[in-house]
Design a protein around this motif. Sequence first.
Motif, PDB file in Angstrom:
ATOM      1  N   LEU A  15     -17.602 -31.378 -14.987  1.00 35.27           N
ATOM      2  CA  LEU A  15     -18.953 -30.898 -15.328  1.00 35.27           C
ATOM      3  C   LEU A  15     -18.897 -29.996 -16.562  1.00 35.27           C
ATOM      4  O   LEU A  15     -19.779 -30.048 -17.426  1.00 35.27           O
ATOM      5  N   TRP A  18     -18.818 -32.088 -19.651  1.00 35.87           N
ATOM      6  CA  TRP A  18     -20.150 -32.612 -19.998  1.00 35.87           C
ATOM      7  C   TRP A  18     -21.012 -31.521 -20.630  1.00 35.87           C
ATOM      8  O   TRP A  18     -21.795 -31.787 -21.536  1.00 35.87           O
ATOM      9  N   TRP A  25     -23.520 -36.740 -26.678  1.00 26.86           N
ATOM     10  CA  TRP A  25     -24.296 -37.778 -26.011  1.00 26.86           C
ATOM     11  C   TRP A  25     -25.699 -37.855 -26.629  1.00 26.86           C
ATOM     12  O   TRP A  25     -26.190 -38.930 -26.984  1.00 26.86           O
ATOM     13  N   TYR A  37     -28.885 -49.143 -25.522  1.00 29.38           N
ATOM     14  CA  TYR A  37     -30.025 -48.511 -24.838  1.00 29.38           C
ATOM     15  C   TYR A  37     -31.337 -49.137 -25.296  1.00 29.38           C
ATOM     16  O   TYR A  37     -32.199 -49.484 -24.487  1.00 29.38           O
ATOM     17  N   GLY A  59     -28.694 -37.706 -12.965  1.00 24.83           N
ATOM     18  CA  GLY A  59     -27.829 -37.622 -14.154  1.00 24.83           C
ATOM     19  C   GLY A  59     -28.640 -38.020 -15.369  1.00 24.83           C
ATOM     20  O   GLY A  59     -28.249 -38.874 -16.161  1.00 24.83           O
ATOM     21  N   THR A  60     -29.775 -37.369 -15.526  1.00 27.51           N
ATOM     22  CA  THR A  60     -30.804 -37.790 -16.493  1.00 27.51           C
ATOM     23  C   THR A  60     -30.407 -37.578 -17.951  1.00 27.51           C
ATOM     24  O   THR A  60     -31.013 -38.143 -18.860  1.00 27.51           O
ATOM     25  N   GLY A  61     -29.360 -36.755 -18.204  1.00 29.90           N
ATOM     26  CA  GLY A  61     -28.970 -36.477 -19.587  1.00 29.90           C
ATOM     27  C   GLY A  61     -30.101 -35.758 -20.291  1.00 29.90           C
ATOM     28  O   GLY A  61     -30.690 -34.806 -19.765  1.00 29.90           O
ATOM     29  N   GLN A  64     -34.039 -39.528 -21.492  1.00 27.77           N
ATOM     30  CA  GLN A  64     -34.672 -40.679 -22.159  1.00 27.77           C
ATOM     31  C   GLN A  64     -35.282 -41.688 -21.177  1.00 27.77           C
ATOM     32  O   GLN A  64     -36.273 -42.348 -21.510  1.00 27.77           O
ATOM     33  N   ASP A  84     -29.836 -33.104 -13.682  1.00 29.51           N
ATOM     34  CA  ASP A  84     -28.533 -33.171 -14.366  1.00 29.51           C
ATOM     35  C   ASP A  84     -27.856 -31.812 -14.184  1.00 29.51           C
ATOM     36  O   ASP A  84     -28.534 -30.790 -14.221  1.00 29.51           O
ATOM     37  N   PRO A  85     -26.530 -31.804 -13.961  1.00 37.22           N
ATOM     38  CA  PRO A  85     -25.858 -30.511 -13.790  1.00 37.22           C
ATOM     39  C   PRO A  85     -25.727 -29.728 -15.093  1.00 37.22           C
ATOM     40  O   PRO A  85     -25.517 -28.520 -15.066  1.00 37.22           O
ATOM     41  N   GLN A  89     -28.123 -30.392 -21.262  1.00 36.60           N
ATOM     42  CA  GLN A  89     -28.908 -31.641 -21.135  1.00 36.60           C
ATOM     43  C   GLN A  89     -30.320 -31.333 -20.629  1.00 36.60           C
ATOM     44  O   GLN A  89     -31.308 -31.831 -21.173  1.00 36.60           O
ATOM     45  N   ALA A 107     -25.470 -34.902  -8.283  1.00 33.64           N
ATOM     46  CA  ALA A 107     -25.827 -36.068  -7.472  1.00 33.64           C
ATOM     47  C   ALA A 107     -25.452 -35.882  -6.001  1.00 33.64           C
ATOM     48  O   ALA A 107     -26.146 -36.382  -5.112  1.00 33.64           O
ATOM     49  N   CYS A 123     -28.164 -44.177 -14.235  1.00 31.93           N
ATOM     50  CA  CYS A 123     -27.731 -45.025 -15.355  1.00 31.93           C
ATOM     51  C   CYS A 123     -26.508 -44.415 -16.035  1.00 31.93           C
ATOM     52  O   CYS A 123     -26.601 -43.336 -16.644  1.00 31.93           O
ATOM     53  N   LEU A 124     -25.391 -45.102 -15.915  1.00 31.15           N
ATOM     54  CA  LEU A 124     -24.123 -44.680 -16.532  1.00 31.15           C
ATOM     55  C   LEU A 124     -23.745 -43.258 -16.139  1.00 31.15           C
ATOM     56  O   LEU A 124     -23.331 -42.452 -16.968  1.00 31.15           O
ATOM     57  N   VAL A 129     -18.985 -39.229 -11.720  1.00 34.11           N
ATOM     58  CA  VAL A 129     -19.164 -38.475 -10.466  1.00 34.11           C
ATOM     59  C   VAL A 129     -17.935 -38.656  -9.590  1.00 34.11           C
ATOM     60  O   VAL A 129     -17.574 -39.784  -9.251  1.00 34.11           O
TER      61      VAL A 129
HETATM   62  C1  LIG Z   1     -23.498 -40.998 -19.867  1.00 34.37           C
HETATM   63  S1  LIG Z   1     -24.681 -39.722 -19.560  1.00 34.37           S
HETATM   64  C2  LIG Z   1     -26.096 -40.685 -19.037  1.00 34.37           C
HETATM   65  C3  LIG Z   1     -27.394 -39.936 -19.171  1.00 34.37           C
HETATM   66  C4  LIG Z   1     -28.654 -40.718 -18.744  1.00 34.37           C
HETATM   67  N1  LIG Z   1     -28.524 -41.251 -17.411  1.00 34.37           N
HETATM   68  C5  LIG Z   1     -28.960 -41.828 -19.700  1.00 34.37           C
HETATM   69  O1  LIG Z   1     -28.725 -42.995 -19.334  1.00 34.37           O
HETATM   70  O2  LIG Z   1     -29.412 -41.547 -20.814  1.00 34.37           O
HETATM   71  C6  LIG Z   1     -24.050 -39.104 -18.019  1.00 34.37           C
HETATM   72  C7  LIG Z   1     -24.765 -37.880 -17.492  1.00 34.37           C
HETATM   73  O3  LIG Z   1     -24.306 -37.651 -16.151  1.00 34.37           O
HETATM   74  C8  LIG Z   1     -24.262 -36.265 -15.927  1.00 34.37           C
HETATM   75  N2  LIG Z   1     -23.359 -35.997 -14.794  1.00 34.37           N
HETATM   76  C9  LIG Z   1     -22.028 -35.805 -14.788  1.00 34.37           C
HETATM   77  N3  LIG Z   1     -21.592 -35.538 -13.548  1.00 34.37           N
HETATM   78  C10 LIG Z   1     -22.675 -35.568 -12.729  1.00 34.37           C
HETATM   79  C11 LIG Z   1     -22.881 -35.357 -11.324  1.00 34.37           C
HETATM   80  N4  LIG Z   1     -21.873 -35.056 -10.511  1.00 34.37           N
HETATM   81  N5  LIG Z   1     -24.153 -35.462 -10.842  1.00 34.37           N
HETATM   82  C12 LIG Z   1     -25.186 -35.776 -11.665  1.00 34.37           C
HETATM   83  N6  LIG Z   1     -25.039 -35.984 -12.996  1.00 34.37           N
HETATM   84  C13 LIG Z   1     -23.805 -35.872 -13.523  1.00 34.37           C
HETATM   85  C14 LIG Z   1     -23.783 -35.690 -17.255  1.00 34.37           C
HETATM   86  O4  LIG Z   1     -24.091 -34.301 -17.381  1.00 34.37           O
HETATM   87  C15 LIG Z   1     -24.509 -36.576 -18.253  1.00 34.37           C
HETATM   88  O5  LIG Z   1     -25.709 -36.004 -18.671  1.00 34.37           O
END
Ligand SMILES: C[S@@+](CC[C@H](N)C(=O)[O-])C[C@H]1O[C@@H](n2cnc3c(N)ncnc32)[C@H](O)[C@@H]1O
Length: 254
Positions: A15, A18, A25, A37, A59-61, A64, A84-85, A89, A107, A123-124, A129
Amino acid sequence: MSDEINAKEIESANLELWETHAKWWQDNFSEGADPEYEEQILPLIQAWSQGFTKILDVGTGEGQIIRKLTASGKDVPDLGVGIDPSMAQVAEAKKRLNSGMFLRAIASEMPFADESFDLVVACLVFEHVLEVDSAIKEVARVLEKGGRFIFLLNHPLLQTPNSGWIDDHILMEQYWRIGDYLKEDVTVEEVQKDVFIPFVHRPLSRYVNLLVRNGLYIEEMLEPPPPPGFIAQAWEYQQAAFIPRLLALRTSKR
Ligand SMILES: C[S@@+](CC[C@H](N)C(=O)[O-])C[C@H]1O[C@@H](n2cnc3c(N)ncnc32)[C@H](O)[C@@H]1O
């Protein structure tokens, strides 16, 4: 017990990475910067989200997906929430969509009541995780009966660590090498100079069995070829244009 502590330590280190590299990102994968995307991921999520109004993006980043679904005009969500953690982000997501509801959460521990949403999107995210069992359990818990879970991953079979296109000049062979597919592993990859991102690899069966065990049944699975805009940018991928990078699952909670 020590395994559990170790997992928690690794999760928190992941975390932190990230948090540090959120801007990488944001700059490279949102607001039109990334052809996968623009041409593939966002249109697919939009198509699979039609008719749903209480949406959670895990994990909304920088938000978007929520922005795309909110801007779509038709079937605009009554409730669209992104978690998102990463502070960086969530702050950026709020800046980019003033009216959006974005919260810091992971998550595996979601701050919502049971059955709060009719659609959950990830998404991704799950390839970052560590606590996958509790995270899928949480997805199922916050989803109402008959609700949908849209689950997108870097293809777990074909995009394992050490996979890639091999051009063997001695044997005069070209092929796609698959890495250690069955080995569950956490690796930290330098995705760009001085940018380190953690990836968790696990075989596809691990995901599928977890989904089913939590009452999330697969209705459709897509393995689309990389879109033209990606191939145009990544000349080295041209020969591997029939190797999917993405796996998309549309599941329903029974
Ligand atoms: C590759 S980005 C994808 C962002 C978004 N879903 C998108 O498609 O634009 C991955 C995201 O997952 C988040 N992430 C990482 N570990 C996580 C966790 N344990 N629970 C939720 N989100 C997490 C990161 O902080 C990062 O913003």
